[in-house]
Design a protein around this motif. Structure first.
Motif, PDB file in Angstrom:
ATOM      1  N   ASP A 170     -11.185  17.743  -5.313  1.00 36.11           N
ATOM      2  CA  ASP A 170     -11.935  18.908  -4.951  1.00 36.11           C
ATOM      3  C   ASP A 170     -12.911  18.700  -6.462  1.00 36.11           C
ATOM      4  OD1 ASP A 170     -10.040  20.594  -3.876  1.00 36.11           O
ATOM      5  OD2 ASP A 170      -8.463  21.028  -4.987  1.00 36.11           O
ATOM      6  N   MET A 171     -12.843  17.747  -8.122  1.00 27.32           N
ATOM      7  CA  MET A 171     -13.923  17.594  -8.760  1.00 27.32           C
ATOM      8  C   MET A 171     -15.167  16.774  -8.544  1.00 27.32           C
ATOM      9  SD  MET A 171     -10.593  16.090 -11.411  1.00 27.32           S
ATOM     10  CE  MET A 171     -12.266  15.223 -12.793  1.00 27.32           C
ATOM     11  N   ARG A 172     -14.505  16.156  -7.563  1.00 30.80           N
ATOM     12  CA  ARG A 172     -16.158  15.775  -6.828  1.00 30.80           C
ATOM     13  C   ARG A 172     -16.776  16.220  -6.531  1.00 30.80           C
ATOM     14  NH1 ARG A 172     -17.715  10.777  -6.522  1.00 30.80           N
ATOM     15  NH2 ARG A 172     -15.457  10.218  -7.355  1.00 30.80           N
ATOM     16  N   ALA A 173     -15.915  17.386  -5.162  1.00 29.63           N
ATOM     17  CA  ALA A 173     -16.951  18.331  -4.349  1.00 29.63           C
ATOM     18  C   ALA A 173     -17.901  19.620  -5.548  1.00 29.63           C
ATOM     19  CB  ALA A 173     -16.269  19.171  -4.010  1.00 29.63           C
ATOM     20  N   LEU A 174     -17.565  19.663  -6.960  1.00 28.55           N
ATOM     21  CA  LEU A 174     -17.737  20.616  -7.730  1.00 28.55           C
ATOM     22  C   LEU A 174     -18.541  19.751  -8.881  1.00 28.55           C
ATOM     23  CD1 LEU A 174     -17.480  23.107  -9.618  1.00 28.55           C
ATOM     24  CD2 LEU A 174     -15.660  22.253 -10.904  1.00 28.55           C
ATOM     25  N   ALA A 175     -18.481  18.815  -8.967  1.00 23.03           N
ATOM     26  CA  ALA A 175     -19.433  17.567  -9.953  1.00 23.03           C
ATOM     27  C   ALA A 175     -20.393  17.741  -9.053  1.00 23.03           C
ATOM     28  CB  ALA A 175     -18.993  16.503  -9.491  1.00 23.03           C
ATOM     29  N   GLU A 176     -20.794  17.430  -7.436  1.00 27.40           N
ATOM     30  CA  GLU A 176     -21.881  17.611  -6.661  1.00 27.40           C
ATOM     31  C   GLU A 176     -22.348  18.684  -6.460  1.00 27.40           C
ATOM     32  OE1 GLU A 176     -22.630  14.690  -5.185  1.00 27.40           O
ATOM     33  OE2 GLU A 176     -20.550  13.569  -5.825  1.00 27.40           O
ATOM     34  N   GLU A 177     -21.943  19.637  -7.003  1.00 29.62           N
ATOM     35  CA  GLU A 177     -22.184  21.239  -6.798  1.00 29.62           C
ATOM     36  C   GLU A 177     -23.104  21.743  -8.793  1.00 29.62           C
ATOM     37  OE1 GLU A 177     -19.360  24.494  -6.084  1.00 29.62           O
ATOM     38  OE2 GLU A 177     -19.617  23.946  -4.552  1.00 29.62           O
ATOM     39  N   MET A 178     -22.442  21.581  -9.082  1.00 24.95           N
ATOM     40  CA  MET A 178     -23.120  21.715 -10.497  1.00 24.95           C
ATOM     41  C   MET A 178     -23.474  20.880 -11.195  1.00 24.95           C
ATOM     42  SD  MET A 178     -18.971  21.406 -12.976  1.00 24.95           S
ATOM     43  CE  MET A 178     -19.523  22.485 -14.302  1.00 24.95           C
ATOM     44  N   GLY A 179     -23.025  19.018 -10.901  1.00 25.77           N
ATOM     45  CA  GLY A 179     -24.094  18.195 -11.600  1.00 25.77           C
ATOM     46  C   GLY A 179     -23.412  17.120 -12.760  1.00 25.77           C
ATOM     47  N   TRP A 180     -23.535  16.108 -12.423  1.00 25.12           N
ATOM     48  CA  TRP A 180     -21.967  15.214 -13.388  1.00 25.12           C
ATOM     49  C   TRP A 180     -22.495  15.802 -14.610  1.00 25.12           C
ATOM     50  CZ3 TRP A 180     -17.782  13.023 -10.729  1.00 25.12           C
ATOM     51  CH2 TRP A 180     -18.224  12.608  -9.833  1.00 25.12           C
ATOM     52  N   LEU A 223     -33.646   8.719 -16.514  1.00 18.63           N
ATOM     53  CA  LEU A 223     -32.523   7.908 -16.109  1.00 18.63           C
ATOM     54  C   LEU A 223     -31.079   8.176 -16.858  1.00 18.63           C
ATOM     55  CD1 LEU A 223     -33.495   3.868 -16.441  1.00 18.63           C
ATOM     56  CD2 LEU A 223     -33.007   5.058 -14.220  1.00 18.63           C
ATOM     57  N   CYS A 224     -31.733   8.382 -18.056  1.00 16.65           N
ATOM     58  CA  CYS A 224     -30.231   9.511 -19.128  1.00 16.65           C
ATOM     59  C   CYS A 224     -30.536  10.706 -18.562  1.00 16.65           C
ATOM     60  CB  CYS A 224     -30.572   9.375 -20.331  1.00 16.65           C
ATOM     61  SG  CYS A 224     -31.079   8.459 -21.125  1.00 16.65           S
ATOM     62  N   MET A 225     -30.765  11.276 -17.949  1.00 13.55           N
ATOM     63  CA  MET A 225     -30.055  12.704 -16.720  1.00 13.55           C
ATOM     64  C   MET A 225     -29.772  12.780 -15.903  1.00 13.55           C
ATOM     65  SD  MET A 225     -30.580  14.253 -19.410  1.00 13.55           S
ATOM     66  CE  MET A 225     -31.043  16.708 -18.258  1.00 13.55           C
ATOM     67  N   SER A 226     -29.645  11.218 -15.003  1.00 18.07           N
ATOM     68  CA  SER A 226     -29.423  11.199 -13.875  1.00 18.07           C
ATOM     69  C   SER A 226     -27.924  11.464 -13.239  1.00 18.07           C
ATOM     70  CB  SER A 226     -29.982   9.790 -13.234  1.00 18.07           C
ATOM     71  OG  SER A 226     -29.329   8.982 -13.575  1.00 18.07           O
ATOM     72  N   ASP A 227     -28.118  11.997 -12.135  1.00 19.70           N
ATOM     73  CA  ASP A 227     -26.247  12.045 -11.764  1.00 19.70           C
ATOM     74  C   ASP A 227     -25.755  10.766 -11.533  1.00 19.70           C
ATOM     75  OD1 ASP A 227     -26.463  15.041 -11.842  1.00 19.70           O
ATOM     76  OD2 ASP A 227     -26.247  15.165  -9.620  1.00 19.70           O
ATOM     77  N   GLU A 228     -26.504   9.777 -11.452  1.00 18.24           N
ATOM     78  CA  GLU A 228     -25.766   8.632 -10.820  1.00 18.24           C
ATOM     79  C   GLU A 228     -24.807   8.573 -12.338  1.00 18.24           C
ATOM     80  OE1 GLU A 228     -27.188   4.612  -9.221  1.00 18.24           O
ATOM     81  OE2 GLU A 228     -28.653   5.822  -9.301  1.00 18.24           O
ATOM     82  N   LEU A 229     -26.048   8.498 -13.630  1.00 19.30           N
ATOM     83  CA  LEU A 229     -25.331   7.612 -14.857  1.00 19.30           C
ATOM     84  C   LEU A 229     -24.853   8.852 -15.463  1.00 19.30           C
ATOM     85  CD1 LEU A 229     -25.541   6.713 -17.444  1.00 19.30           C
ATOM     86  CD2 LEU A 229     -27.071   8.228 -18.145  1.00 19.30           C
ATOM     87  N   TRP A 230     -24.148  10.078 -15.293  1.00 19.42           N
ATOM     88  CA  TRP A 230     -23.379  10.904 -15.996  1.00 19.42           C
ATOM     89  C   TRP A 230     -21.977  11.059 -14.963  1.00 19.42           C
ATOM     90  CZ3 TRP A 230     -23.037  12.098 -20.529  1.00 19.42           C
ATOM     91  CH2 TRP A 230     -24.183  12.470 -21.244  1.00 19.42           C
ATOM     92  N   GLU A 231     -22.243  10.171 -13.419  1.00 22.43           N
ATOM     93  CA  GLU A 231     -21.323   9.811 -12.653  1.00 22.43           C
ATOM     94  C   GLU A 231     -19.849   9.017 -13.279  1.00 22.43           C
ATOM     95  OE1 GLU A 231     -19.591   9.571  -7.984  1.00 22.43           O
ATOM     96  OE2 GLU A 231     -21.849   9.069  -7.904  1.00 22.43           O
ATOM     97  N   LYS A 232     -21.089   7.824 -12.959  1.00 19.20           N
ATOM     98  CA  LYS A 232     -20.407   6.498 -13.926  1.00 19.20           C
ATOM     99  C   LYS A 232     -19.792   6.993 -15.525  1.00 19.20           C
ATOM    100  CE  LYS A 232     -23.879   3.267 -12.135  1.00 19.20           C
ATOM    101  NZ  LYS A 232     -23.377   2.229 -12.258  1.00 19.20           N
ATOM    102  N   ILE A 233     -20.683   7.649 -15.853  1.00 18.50           N
ATOM    103  CA  ILE A 233     -19.590   8.180 -17.506  1.00 18.50           C
ATOM    104  C   ILE A 233     -18.246   8.785 -17.594  1.00 18.50           C
ATOM    105  CG2 ILE A 233     -20.254   9.255 -19.612  1.00 18.50           C
ATOM    106  CD1 ILE A 233     -22.977   8.548 -19.035  1.00 18.50           C
ATOM    107  N   VAL A 234     -18.723  10.039 -16.120  1.00 16.76           N
ATOM    108  CA  VAL A 234     -16.854  10.438 -15.776  1.00 16.76           C
ATOM    109  C   VAL A 234     -15.749   9.457 -15.483  1.00 16.76           C
ATOM    110  CG1 VAL A 234     -16.546  12.499 -14.722  1.00 16.76           C
ATOM    111  CG2 VAL A 234     -18.456  12.977 -15.733  1.00 16.76           C
ATOM    112  N   GLN A 235     -16.780   8.808 -14.518  1.00 16.31           N
ATOM    113  CA  GLN A 235     -15.247   8.157 -14.087  1.00 16.31           C
ATOM    114  C   GLN A 235     -15.066   6.766 -14.806  1.00 16.31           C
ATOM    115  OE1 GLN A 235     -17.600   6.239 -11.077  1.00 16.31           O
ATOM    116  NE2 GLN A 235     -17.112   7.602  -9.438  1.00 16.31           N
ATOM    117  N   SER A 236     -15.877   6.205 -16.174  1.00 19.14           N
ATOM    118  CA  SER A 236     -14.978   5.486 -16.571  1.00 19.14           C
ATOM    119  C   SER A 236     -14.411   6.925 -18.286  1.00 19.14           C
ATOM    120  CB  SER A 236     -15.952   5.013 -17.944  1.00 19.14           C
ATOM    121  OG  SER A 236     -17.243   5.663 -18.547  1.00 19.14           O
ATOM    122  N   CYS A 237     -14.497   7.344 -17.961  1.00 23.63           N
ATOM    123  CA  CYS A 237     -13.605   8.912 -18.865  1.00 23.63           C
ATOM    124  C   CYS A 237     -12.317   9.096 -18.204  1.00 23.63           C
ATOM    125  CB  CYS A 237     -14.365   9.703 -19.598  1.00 23.63           C
ATOM    126  SG  CYS A 237     -16.126   8.793 -20.306  1.00 23.63           S
TER     127      CYS A 237
END
Length: 158
Positions: free
Chosen positions: A118-128, A97-111
């Motif tokens: 472009d940022m979303r596409a890059l995050a999908e490529e490299m991981g959130w 759970l702590c390594m999941s993209d779903e969690l880190w997407e929430k964290i990035v969105q909150s920050c």
């Protein structure tokens, strides 16, 4: 026969860490597990967001690992980074759970103030998670390279 147990067995409410103003509630009654959240933000993309609620019986909650994971991810997203690191060491499930993209997407969105396509596409490529820990200059460079690659692919494919 009346139960000696009160209707509400457990309740915790809280607010996300600054700068978030998000409010959440976890309520366990005699018959249900209820998680409620309210996203409170000045950002235009969240202004029309309605409060959310997930309800299940105790049996359904224990059987529904997706709901449990979703609830846990919401809770984990409010933790400090050090606490997320510590939690990830407690079990395989929490590590996943702590390594999941779903969690880190929430964290990035909150920050972030906003997330561009472009940022979303890059995050999908490299991981959130990787995106969160990459500094802004490196992200800008990678977005520029990505655009150049896309431009050269379009020009080579008439």
């Amino acid at each position: 026969m009346a139960s000696w147990l009160p209707e509400t067995l457990f309740e915790i409410v809280g607010q996300g860490p600054a700068p978030s103003k998000d409010y959440y509630q976890l309520l366990v009654t005699r018959s249900q597990v209820i998680f409620r959240w309210w996203k409170i933000s000045l950002r235009s993309e969240y202004r029309s967001t309605k409060p959310g609620e997930a309800k299940d019986t105790h049996e359904e909650f224990l059987e529904n690992s997706h709901l449990q994971d979703s609830l846990l991810l919401n809770i984990i997203s409010y933790l400090d980074l050090e606490d997320i690191a510590r939690l990830s060491q407690t079990s395989r499930r929490f590590a996943k759970l702590c390594m999941s993209d779903e969690l880190w997407e929430k964290i990035v969105q909150s920050c972030c103030d906003s997330i561009t396509p472009d940022m979303r596409a890059l995050a999908e490529e490299m991981g959130w998670r990787q995106m969160f820990f990459t500094n802004k200059l490196q992200l800008q460079r990678q977005i520029r390279k990505r655009r150049q690659r896309q431009g050269s692919q379009r020009s080579s494919n008439p």
